[in-house]
Enzyme design. Structure first.
Site, PDB file in Angstrom:
ATOM      1  N   HIS B  57       0.826  -1.219   0.000  1.00 11.42           N
ATOM      2  CA  HIS B  57       0.000   0.000   0.000  1.00 11.42           C
ATOM      3  C   HIS B  57       0.853   1.258   0.000  1.00 11.42           C
ATOM      4  O   HIS B  57       0.369   2.332   0.356  1.00 11.42           O
ATOM      5  CB  HIS B  57      -0.903   0.023   1.236  1.00 11.42           C
ATOM      6  CG  HIS B  57      -1.696  -1.213   1.437  1.00 11.42           C
ATOM      7  ND1 HIS B  57      -2.581  -1.661   0.494  1.00 11.42           N
ATOM      8  CD2 HIS B  57      -1.756  -2.102   2.466  1.00 11.42           C
ATOM      9  CE1 HIS B  57      -3.151  -2.791   0.942  1.00 11.42           C
ATOM     10  NE2 HIS B  57      -2.659  -3.069   2.126  1.00 11.42           N
ATOM     11  N   HIS B 219      -6.887  -4.738  -1.061  1.00 17.00           N
ATOM     12  CA  HIS B 219      -6.100  -5.973  -1.136  1.00 17.00           C
ATOM     13  C   HIS B 219      -6.474  -6.778  -2.362  1.00 17.00           C
ATOM     14  O   HIS B 219      -6.353  -7.994  -2.385  1.00 17.00           O
ATOM     15  CB  HIS B 219      -6.327  -6.840   0.101  1.00 17.00           C
ATOM     16  CG  HIS B 219      -6.060  -6.123   1.374  1.00 17.00           C
ATOM     17  ND1 HIS B 219      -7.036  -5.436   2.042  1.00 17.00           N
ATOM     18  CD2 HIS B 219      -4.920  -5.965   2.081  1.00 17.00           C
ATOM     19  CE1 HIS B 219      -6.513  -4.904   3.130  1.00 17.00           C
ATOM     20  NE2 HIS B 219      -5.236  -5.189   3.178  1.00 17.00           N
TER      21      HIS B 219
END
Ligand SMILES: Nc1ncnc2c1ncn2[C@@H]1O[C@H](COP(=O)(O)OP(=O)(O)O)[C@@H](O)[C@H]1O
Ligand SMILES: Nc1ncnc2c1ncn2[C@@H]1O[C@H](COP(=O)(O)OP(=O)(O)O)[C@@H](O)[C@H]1O
Ligand SMILES: [Mg+2]
Ligand SMILES: [Mg+2]
Ligand SMILES: [Mg+2]
Ligand SMILES: [Mg+2]
Lengths: 212, 333, 333, 212
Positions: B57, B219
């Site tokens: 991320h 995700h």
């Protein structure tokens, strides 16, 4: 008739072997309703556990379980790492100061460990989690021992209840963990964590029943 | 899978080595266990802030470590929450005696691992509070589910609370502010392409050349719905409507508008998205006071974007404007 | 083609409207003709710096407008140089009486359009100097070709010269510094995927699932060679060798190392590239004094990266560290 | 026998029409050795030029060419915008103060315009650019007029020389413009700019020869 240090280590190595054998299977189950890593996570953890356990030789059962717990906690990550870690941590606490565990000791330790998992993860039965295998197993063990059955057959009953519990997660809609994002789409799939918990109950029966 | 990596198994370690090589002037990187901390930590008497989560991320969270934001960040494997020993080690390393705030995104794994770490830290005499972010309007929130995912608002909470801690607020004040930021913020995301987890080697989901996913997480989880691709203005309308209806945001509200790229979408497109968002909000009388446009909370190389709106009050505004000095976010310093 | 856009024909206009909406506190955007300027321009007595080029390289150049960097930027259509009227208008708008520096990347179109604009500006009594950047080692340089392309060094030159202008250097000093930065900088780029020009609607080149292009430009031009994809460390070796051999960079040299993403490559990979670069340079005794890691000069959504090395002297170092306040690059302010 | 304002506007509209007709062709040529936009660029420019030219009615030739120049410069971009802009700007300068152009005026104006393109772009013959069509055309025109040929046949000779020059760019290796990045790979393709310049010479012959 009880659990020796050797039997406790056999439980760990049996479980490590079962997880390794079923790594793909558990991952496949997790791909359907999670992020496809449960087998990978558990196998990474149990592979890290084994050398630690071997290096322990001569320690007591409590130290053994605590070592397993700490290793799982620091290598697995995700949801299952802290949950299995909590389970073994509580097993360690319950067996503190005991060279061997009586069947009753083990039953109480398991019940406390399952309660710790529930308190950590806030899952109740039917949430489609490992609790759906662990709780029936621990309850069956306690009931059979209370009814006067011997340890071996009580352990087999626990294993059977875990298996049954894992299968019964199939129709459930997940309410905890990553599978819950899928809502209704999670129904129709067996929960990976309940499945690995059933493997744990099999490993236990194999390790403890033979020593009787 | 084409990526600028060496071995999929070493992605996180090598990334951390890269961060260590790049920012040794301001960050300290621990490789065992993994965490990144500001090099002047612990800051005596300051509330310390620790966050973390799966890798993939970037710049979140490691890129947000530094004065005015996080004291430490704990990266897990790609898309896997970090472990309690990492979090405990980071918490101990940055604790300055005034307590530690854990900012945790709402995923079962993150929550459990942070909880365990907090328990262990408390045993060692460190005061820890945890605040969970859960701003993703694409997920149904309910007492009987794991609830909404923590996404874009996490970046804003880390900035605002980092400034509050720097300004000398105490632990319960910073935690309370963090909860308020979370409760006043809402996010929705969309993807034009999937991402590929290095260890998996193939895209997490398959999407047709004319399809997009609306309501994705960070995700590579598929979203609320799959639809035909649409013009940017329509996509923004869809997302902004879901967001503003949810809080709800009302005419007269002052907001921070955060247009975030998912990793594979270039800035030119994010400005086109921002243009549409500014028009949408203008039409509803919602006033954009501040904005953030760029790729700050990503899903590897996924193409797509998320929109976060945060309803601002004066305290948040002041802390948003305060100096911050991190590799990923920097001003006033 | 999947992009967050509305109509391919309006991409640049809508992007500029987005920039105007986002940064009206600090930038002024002209839509006819297209240019972006800092809102406090003209700054009286300061040398003004104007750059520009095709769009699709964001944040370059519009994102580099602000105190300490550019006074104005002129965006052309995607990958097409701007026209003299844009450049003239921007030059007039920011001229503060001390001359204007044009920083131009070495493409025939850019050069000719900037030259014409400079001629027109001079006719109007504005002193203009132009410096051409040409740092791309992938292109053969010769008296008999259009020479090397201007790429990554342009970002560094804009920052360093922006600081020099802010510090009160005069036009010939700033121009001289700009030439020195260009002559001390070298760049090489590579791509894992092509980009897609919105108006074209399909990828500029086709690349197999196991192929990469080495030595690409920033307009989707194919590169020096097509090869099988390789680990990041090998790719960096290849690029860094070409760069260091060219200047050449020698043991003891102090450099700024710039690892740039092409638009579709996430930060996690750029840190892995930076790690390899730091090792490579360390092994040759070349000392990284400063670095810049991120997507600053892009090719739409192309996946890939470029590496730029700039041999630093104390003057460049000082100006690099000086405050800059732009949407794309900001510190000390 | 000379060039009137009407003929000069006819040159512009002929060229606009030819560019529109050959837009794809020019773009295709540019795709092989450039960035595939020459037809798009020139067509965008000439489409912007037409309404400006129509609005001029009654102006002089110099103003006409200057208007074309300024419009091309501000709408084309790239390499061809400034180069064709320079060409027309110089035509405007050379025809200043003249109501009509004699063949000699035109020939001198064209020569000066080509020189301006060369000075702007630094291209010499054989660099594989528009100069390879423009320079032979302007030289042929001057030579034929000097030899006493009439305007019409001299313009036709210029057109022929431009065509020949464009064809002769095929084997050349580009040394200017974007095509030069290709090095040896640029050989074997006709230069797009030389091709549009040949179209310009055709448009000129059609516009000027008929009025003779
Ligand atoms: N709150 C919870 N309580 C008990 N078990 C849980 C809970 N959340 C998840 N689990 C179990 O964890 C399993 C998933 O583990 P794993 O895939 O390793 O972690 P993650 O979901 O973080 O990827 C689920 O199948 C479920 O049995
Ligand atoms: N330096 C130069 N001098 C003369 N003509 C040039 C020069 N550079 C390029 N050209 C001409 O410009 C043409 C390309 O124009 P165009 O495609 O519109 O611009 P760009 O190359 O900027 O995309 C080439 O085919 C060539 O004839
Ligand atoms: Mg999982
Ligand atoms: Mg996981
Ligand atoms: Mg072009
Ligand atoms: Mg072209």
């Amino acid at each position: 008739m009880g659990v020796t240090y050797e039997q406790a280590t056999a439980l760990i190595s049996n479980f490590a072997a079962a997880v390794a054998t079923n790594k793909e299977y558990l991952t496949e189950l997790d791909s359907a309703i999670g992020d496809g890593d449960h087998g990978i996570n558990m196998d990474r953890g149990m592979r890290a556990v084994m050398p630690k356990v071997e290096a322990l030789s001569g320690a007591d059962i409590s130290t053994l379980f605590r070592t397993v717990a700490m290793t799982l906690i620091s290598t697995v990550g995700g949801a299952s790492g802290p949950l299995y870690g909590t389970l073994f941590l509580q097993l360690g606490t319950s067996s503190k100061g005991k060279a061997e565990l009586t069947p009753g000791d083990w039953s109480e330790a398991l019940a406390a460990a399952v309660a710790a998992v529930q308190s950590r993860g806030k899952a109740v039965p039917q949430d489609k989690t490992m609790v759906d295998a662990l709780l029936p197993a621990s309850q069956a063990l306690a009931a059979r021992l209370a009814a006067g059955d011997d340890f071996a057959s009580s352990l087999a009953a626990a294993e059977g209840a875990a298996h049954q519990g894992a299968l019964e997660t199939i129709p459930l809609v997940a309410r905890r963990g990553r599978a819950s994002y899928l809502g209704e789409r999670s129904a129709g799939h067996q929960d990976p964590g309940a499945t690995s918990s059933w493997l744990l109950m099999t490993a236990t029966r194999e390790a403890f029943a033979e020593g009787k | 899978m084409k990526k600028l990596i060496n071995n999929p198994e070493n992605v996180v370690r090598e990334e951390l080595e890269g961060i260590a090589a790049a920012h040794s002037d301001r960050l300290r990187v621990s490789l065992d266990p993994y965490y990144v901390m500001r090099s002047d930590a612990p800051v005596n008497g300051k509330v310390a802030i620790v966050s973390g989560g799966g890798s993939g991320h970037e710049p979140m969270h490691g890129g947000f470590v530094g004065p005015g934001m996080l004291d430490a960040a704990c990266p897990g494997e790609v898309f896997t929450s970090p472990t309690p020993d990492q979090i405990l080690a980071a918490t101990k390393a940055v604790s300055g005696g005034s307590g530690v705030l854990h900012i945790v995104k709402n995923y079962t794994g993150d929550i459990l691992n942070f909880e365990m770490a907090a328990d262990l830290a408390k045993e060692e005499g460190i005061e820890v509070e945890a605040v969970v972010t859960n701003d993703d309007v694409a997920v149904q929130d309910s007492l009987y589910t794991a609830g909404r995912r923590g996404v874009g608002v996490t970046v804003l909470a880390e900035k605002i609370c980092g400034a509050a801690a720097e300004a000398g607020r105490n632990l319960s004040q910073v935690a309370e502010l963090c909860r308020r930021v979370n409760s006043e913020g809402r996010t929705m995301g969309m993807a034009l392409t999937s991402c590929t987890v290095p260890a998996a080697g193939k895209p997490t989901f398959e999407l047709g050349d004319d399809e997009m996913e609306i309501g994705i997480g960070i995700h590579g989880e598929p979203g609320r719905q799959r639809r035909k691709v649409a013009p940017a203005d329509e996509i923004v309308d869809l997302m902004a409507t879901a967001i503003t209806d949810d809080l709800p945001f009302r005419s007269g509200d002052r907001v921070l508008a955060f247009v975030n790229g998912m990793g594979g979408t270039p800035l030119i497109e994010l400005y086109i998205v921002y243009r549409a968002l500014a028009r949408f909000l203008g039409g509803r009388g919602i006033s954009i006071q501040r904005n953030l446009i760029g790729s700050y909370i990503t899903s590897l190389e996924m193409a797509g974007c998320s929109i976060t709106l945060l309803r601002l009050d004066d305290e948040m505004l002041g802390y948003w404007d305060a100096p911050v000095n991190t590799p990923g976010l920097r001003w006033g310093a």
